[in-house]
Design a protein around this motif. Structure first.
Motif, short mmCIF file in Angstrom:
data_model
loop_
_atom_site.label_atom_id
_atom_site.label_comp_id
_atom_site.label_asym_id
_atom_site.label_seq_id
_atom_site.Cartn_x
_atom_site.Cartn_y
_atom_site.Cartn_z
N ARG A 269 0.89 -1.24 0.02
CA ARG A 269 -0.11 0.21 -0.22
C ARG A 269 0.77 1.17 -0.05
O ARG A 269 2.01 1.22 0.54
N ALA A 270 0.49 2.26 -0.77
CA ALA A 270 1.10 3.44 -0.61
C ALA A 270 0.40 4.60 -0.29
O ALA A 270 -0.72 4.68 -0.28
N ILE A 271 1.08 5.82 0.21
CA ILE A 271 0.68 7.15 0.47
C ILE A 271 1.29 8.22 -0.37
O ILE A 271 2.37 7.82 -1.19
N LEU A 272 0.65 9.13 -0.79
CA LEU A 272 1.09 10.08 -1.95
C LEU A 272 1.54 11.36 -0.98
O LEU A 272 0.90 12.05 -0.32
N ILE A 273 3.02 11.65 -1.14
CA ILE A 273 3.51 12.69 -0.62
C ILE A 273 3.54 13.82 -1.54
O ILE A 273 4.00 13.79 -2.74
N MET A 353 10.46 -3.38 2.51
CA MET A 353 11.13 -2.36 1.93
C MET A 353 9.93 -1.24 1.81
O MET A 353 8.98 -1.67 1.68
N SER A 354 10.62 0.00 1.95
CA SER A 354 9.60 1.23 1.40
C SER A 354 10.40 1.50 0.20
O SER A 354 11.45 1.65 0.01
N ARG A 355 9.68 1.90 -0.80
CA ARG A 355 10.01 2.19 -2.00
C ARG A 355 9.15 3.44 -2.81
O ARG A 355 8.10 3.69 -2.47
N GLN A 356 10.03 4.33 -3.56
CA GLN A 356 9.46 5.38 -4.06
C GLN A 356 9.04 5.06 -5.55
O GLN A 356 9.87 4.34 -6.21
N LEU A 366 4.55 6.68 -2.04
CA LEU A 366 5.67 6.17 -1.09
C LEU A 366 4.94 4.80 -0.71
O LEU A 366 4.03 4.59 0.10
N GLU A 367 5.55 3.53 -1.17
CA GLU A 367 5.05 2.48 -0.86
C GLU A 367 5.74 1.60 -0.05
O GLU A 367 6.88 1.55 0.14
#
Length: 421
Positions: A269-273, A353-356, A366-367
């Protein structure tokens, strides 16, 4: 003779005519034999069931219990009674040869169908018994029982027509061969379902109890039955979906079984920065971030490496853009990596991981990609919600902003602010 017992009474004692005595004798015989047949059927069923129950209590296997459940002895009792009736028909209908012929045919047909029902009881018993074993409990046994019963019913129906019409069985089989194209059209779904159920069993693509998703047909739940024509799915909203069996081989679907047997369930899941909230870190920012425990060592070590590089290359740091720099966005990703690595509900042996992702008109996604140890739906959702609650709350500590479309209240507040100016 016994079949003349009532005839003698009607003829001699009541002085009835020959024809009347014969017909009344027939009715009396039929009435008596019907009662005897019914009582015999009840006695066989009662004592047979009682005897089997005693045997079932003494044995450790459940097979005999399943025989009782599927009424195998009840159907066997019908065959015995009908066989006795068949052998007595000649005596009862001695004076009615034409009626005897038809009665014999109908009794034969009744015996044939009783045998089919008895075989069905045995097959259902075998199916239920195999279902209790680990090797067969999740296999589509219903499909095999159904295809065998279809063949058996076809044989019974053809045999019945042969008996009823007095024609040789070979004629009906020849006609059936000529009618095969129509039969293939009629039983197309049945044939496809049978082939598909074999493929499903051999390839082990679906088992009873699996959680499958077929978005095309609105199915999302556990498989409760796989039979010859359909797959029954109990959806998570407690509705039932019925999907043709051959769709399991002709269409795509998602089976979650391997997720249940693996070490974790995926979180993706991702959030938008907001892009304009991303900036280089100043010395003050670096010192502030060193107080965050999860990235304190990272900030200490990385800031020294960056400073050393800039000094060795005589970088003019009067302009922050020059040389190597840290960003609040990159630091936040490192923080999320450390946070996920230390989360007790995340499987550390699987990829995390966290990935762009690629920038969008609404910001940079940012997932988070990781696997939750909790695979149960409710627990899994709670783990994921807790992680993203923390992420959304921690964004502001890194001077970042999450994109959100303005609401009517935001627009109203902006207008009020302009008026006040």
């Amino acid at each position: 003779m016994l079949n003349k017992f009532f005839y003698t009474i009607f003829k001699e004692q009541f002085s009835l005519s020959e024809t009347t005595a014969i017909y009344l004798n027939l009715l009396a015989n039929l009435f008596v034999f019907a009662i005897i047949g019914y009582l015999l059927f009840k006695i066989l069923r009662y004592y047979g069931r009682k005897a089997i129950r005693k045997m079932a209590d003494k044995t450790s296997t459940h097979f005999d219990d399943l025989l009782i459940k599927n009424r195998a002895f009840l159907n066997l009792s019908r065959i015995i009674v009908l066989t006795i009736v068949f052998n007595l028909l000649k005596e009862i209908l001695e004076d009615f040869p034409d009626l005897f012929t038809y009665a014999e045919r109908f009794t034969t047909i009744a015996i044939v169908f009783s045998i089919v029902w008895f075989i069905r009881s045995i097959l259902l018993t075998v199916k239920d018994f195999l279902r209790t074993t680990n090797a067969f409990k999740d296999k589509p046994l219903e499909s095999y029982v159904q295809i065998f019963m279809i063949i058996l019913w076809l044989i019974a129906i053809i045999s019945s027509f042969s008996v009823l019409t007095g024609k040789p069985l070979i004629r009906f089989l020849t006609a059936l061969g000529a009618f095969s194209a129509v039969l293939l059209l009629i039983f197309k779904d049945t044939i496809l379902g049978f082939v598909s159920s074999i493929q499903v069993a051999v390839n082990d693509t679906v088992r009873i109890g699996d959680w499958i998703t077929m978005e095309k047909y609105g199915a999302d739940g556990d498989v409760v039955e796989i039979n010859l024509t359909s797959v029954i799915i109990r959806n998570f909203d407690n509705t039932i979906s019925s999907i043709p069996t051959y769709y399991l081989t002709s269409d795509s679907f998602k089976n979650w079984r391997t997720m249940n047997t693996s070490g974790g369930r995926r979180i993706k899941r991702a959030i938008l920065i907001k892009i304009n909230s991303i900036h280089f870190l100043t010395d003050e920012d670096i010192e502030r971030f060193k107080k965050i425990e999860l990235i304190a060592n990272y900030m200490e070590q990385t800031s020294k490496e960056v400073k050393k590089y800039n000094e060795e290359n005589n970088v003019d740091k009067s302009v922050l853009l020059n040389g190597r720099n840290l960003t609040n966005f990159g630091t936040f990703r490192i923080y999320l990596d450390k946070y996920i690595e230390n989360h007790p509900k995340i499987n550390q042996d699987m990829l995390l991981m966290s990935r762009q992702l690629e920038p969008t008109p609404n910001g940079i996604p940012l997932e988070i990609y990781a696997f939750s140890r909790e695979k149960n739906w409710v627990d899994y959702e709670r783990v994921m919600a807790n992680i993203f609650d923390h992420i959304l709350a921690s964004v502001k500590y890194f001077d970042l902003e999450v994109f959100q479309n303005p609401s009517s209240i935001d627009i109203l507040n902006l207008k009020e602010a302009k008026k006040s100016e």
